[in-house]
Design a protein around this motif. Structure first.
Motif, mmCIF file in Angstrom:
data_model
loop_
_atom_site.group_PDB
_atom_site.id
_atom_site.type_symbol
_atom_site.label_atom_id
_atom_site.label_comp_id
_atom_site.label_asym_id
_atom_site.label_seq_id
_atom_site.Cartn_x
_atom_site.Cartn_y
_atom_site.Cartn_z
ATOM 1 N N UNK A 79 -9.570 10.270 5.966
ATOM 2 C CA UNK A 79 -10.098 8.980 5.516
ATOM 3 C C UNK A 79 -11.580 9.068 5.168
ATOM 4 N N UNK A 80 -12.313 9.800 5.987
ATOM 5 C CA UNK A 80 -13.751 9.916 5.724
ATOM 6 C C UNK A 80 -14.001 10.416 4.303
ATOM 7 N N UNK A 115 -11.807 10.536 1.705
ATOM 8 C CA UNK A 115 -11.248 9.655 0.677
ATOM 9 C C UNK A 115 -12.171 8.461 0.425
ATOM 10 N N UNK A 116 -12.685 7.883 1.509
ATOM 11 C CA UNK A 116 -13.515 6.683 1.354
ATOM 12 C C UNK A 116 -14.822 6.993 0.639
ATOM 13 N N UNK A 138 -13.882 7.224 -2.977
ATOM 14 C CA UNK A 138 -13.518 5.895 -3.505
ATOM 15 C C UNK A 138 -14.759 5.038 -3.719
ATOM 16 N N UNK A 139 -15.635 5.073 -2.748
ATOM 17 C CA UNK A 139 -16.792 4.177 -2.809
ATOM 18 C C UNK A 139 -17.772 4.580 -3.882
ATOM 19 N N UNK A 153 -23.111 8.334 4.949
ATOM 20 C CA UNK A 153 -22.874 6.904 4.930
ATOM 21 C C UNK A 153 -23.518 6.278 6.142
ATOM 22 N N UNK A 197 -23.544 2.254 7.687
ATOM 23 C CA UNK A 197 -22.963 0.941 7.406
ATOM 24 C C UNK A 197 -22.193 1.023 6.091
ATOM 25 N N UNK A 198 -22.427 0.126 5.171
ATOM 26 C CA UNK A 198 -21.652 0.151 3.945
ATOM 27 C C UNK A 198 -22.398 0.807 2.800
ATOM 28 N N UNK A 215 -3.714 5.413 7.536
ATOM 29 C CA UNK A 215 -4.589 5.930 6.486
ATOM 30 C C UNK A 215 -4.535 5.070 5.218
ATOM 31 N N UNK A 260 -7.612 2.683 3.836
ATOM 32 C CA UNK A 260 -8.181 2.987 2.535
ATOM 33 C C UNK A 260 -8.190 1.741 1.638
ATOM 34 N N UNK A 309 -10.758 -0.774 2.631
ATOM 35 C CA UNK A 309 -12.106 -0.409 2.196
ATOM 36 C C UNK A 309 -12.346 -0.843 0.757
ATOM 37 N N UNK A 330 -15.198 3.664 10.251
ATOM 38 C CA UNK A 330 -14.920 4.009 8.858
ATOM 39 C C UNK A 330 -15.220 2.839 7.930
ATOM 40 N N UNK A 345 -16.955 0.028 8.696
ATOM 41 C CA UNK A 345 -18.317 -0.478 8.906
ATOM 42 C C UNK A 345 -18.463 -1.970 8.645
#
Ligand SMILES: Nc1ncnc2c1ncn2[C@@H]1O[C@H](COP(=O)(O)OP(=O)(O)O)[C@@H](O)[C@H]1O
Ligand SMILES: [Mg+2]
Lengths: 88, 265
Positions: free
Chosen positions: A23-24, A26-27, A30-31, A67, A69-70, B147, B151, B154, B194, B196
């Motif tokens: 997840x770390x 992927x996010x 994505x972000x 990262x 926060x956001x 997961x 995702x 987010x 994750x 946040x």
């Protein structure tokens, strides 16, 4: 896994750990909408620009995401070659 | 006093939005709050059956928007609680029958007379989602500790922030203490880290939810249900009380560790 690994307390990562790590990554992508290829391109161009002015240790350059926060942040860590500045 | 408008949304479908809307509505009403729940999932109406009010629908959200009835005529009162109402979705229309501006206008009409308006958002990021978040003062994002759901959550948080909605809270649903203990499920702390955003509730997996949905009686009204307790806690936090989070033990016990050693993982 061998019996020795078990006795020595080595273990495979738990599914929780695997999920968290996947997840770390992927996010982050994505972000930031930045692919691994784009990251490499950025790194190459940063090296090119900076080494025009300063001697840097090209092998040691790291361009990564962090990262808090956001906020996603692009961090470039650029070691200088022997910390000497080129004389023009 | 003007009502606070809370929208419950997620990225992924089936993670518990409708369940959370029905239960948060009931739990807030139990606290003496005047509450309206709105089903914004037009074409896939569901909140009515989860709340057990499906037999009393005469008019719906689209009838109100298109002027076929007054807002009050479409609102169904839940007789088990003194001040809980449902505004149901239309079943035979699609999401384009309502616009985000319609939702803002309609909820503005409710503001002076209620304490809370809770909007059940449809899944996805299309029109229905935009309708649901347009009038929101606060957005509750719900996810399961998986997961794909995290995702998608987010992604929704990103979209919500892009709409300049900055009060977002997280609900983690369907936590399984046994699996967390075995380290086979993301723990609350992982998901919070994750994503946040601020956590406002954790809801355990609970069979009472299935039984209560069968009966059309939200678990928040059931004192024996752990999920019901969790929803009542969320309601109290929403009102501003400081309620500790349920303890879902996250550190594996010695026995769990031994078991893992034997299984080689
Ligand atoms: N905490 C829980 N424990 C057990 N079942 C749950 C829980 N939360 C939701 N469910 C079940 O999951 C399914 C999807 O829930 P629902 O609220 O309809 O999701 P959504 O509105 O996000 O699509 C339903 O069958 C519901 O009963
Ligand atoms: Mg739903």
């Amino acid at each position: 896994m061998s019996i020795w690994d078990k006795l020595l307390g080595r273990r495979e990562p738990t599914s929780r750990e695997v999920a968290r790590e996947r997840l770390q990554l992927v996010l982050v992508h994505d972000r930031a909408k930045i692919s691994p290829q784009l990251l490499q391109t950025l790194k190459d161009e940063i090296i090119a620009v900076i080494s025009r002015h300063v001697d840097i240790d090209r092998e040691g350059v790291e361009v990564t995401f962090t990262r808090s926060r956001r906020q996603s942040r692009l961090v470039a860590n650029i070691p200088l070659q022997g910390s000497r500045q080129r004389r023009k | 006093m003007a009502a606070r408008i809370l929208t419950i949304t997620s990225g992924k479908g089936g993670v518990g939005k409708t369940t959370a809307t029905a239960n948060l509505g009931a739990a807030l009403a139990l606290q003496g709050q005047r509450v309206v729940t709105i089903d914004a999932d037009i074409g896939l109406r569901n909140l009515d059956v989860v709340m057990g009010l499906e037999n009393r629908i005469v008019y719906d959200l689209v009838d109100v928007v298109e002027g076929r009835c007054r807002l009050r005529q479409a609102m169904i009162r839940d007789k088990r609680l003194s001040e809980l109402y449902l505004l149901p979705a239309a079943q035979t229309r699609d999401k384009t029958a309502v616009s985000p501006e319609d939702m803002v206008r309609l909820t503005d009409q409710l503001r002076p007379e209620f304490d809370f308006v809770i909007i059940d958002s449809p899944a996805g990021i299309e029109r229905g989602f935009k309708n649901a978040i347009a009038p929101a003062d606060e957005i509750l994002i719900i996810t399961t500790p998986e997961v794909s759901a995290v995702r998608d959550a987010d992604r929704i948080i990103g979209l919500v922030e892009a709409e300049e909605k900055d009060t977002t809270y997280l609900i983690i649903n369907r936590l399984r203490p046994d699996m967390i203990r075995r380290e086979d499920m993301l723990a609350t702390s992982d998901v919070v880290e994750l994503l946040a955003i601020d956590l406002i509730g954790i809801v355990p997996e609970d069979e009472h939810i299935i039984i209560s949905t069968n009966r059309g009686r939200p678990v928040a009204l059931d004192n024996n249900s752990p999920a019901g307790q969790a929803f009542r806690n969320i309601a109290r936090r929403v009102i501003g009380e400081d309620v500790p989070f349920m303890v879902i033990r996250e550190n594996p016990s010695l026995m769990d560790r031994l078991a893992r050693l034997v299984r080689g993982r």
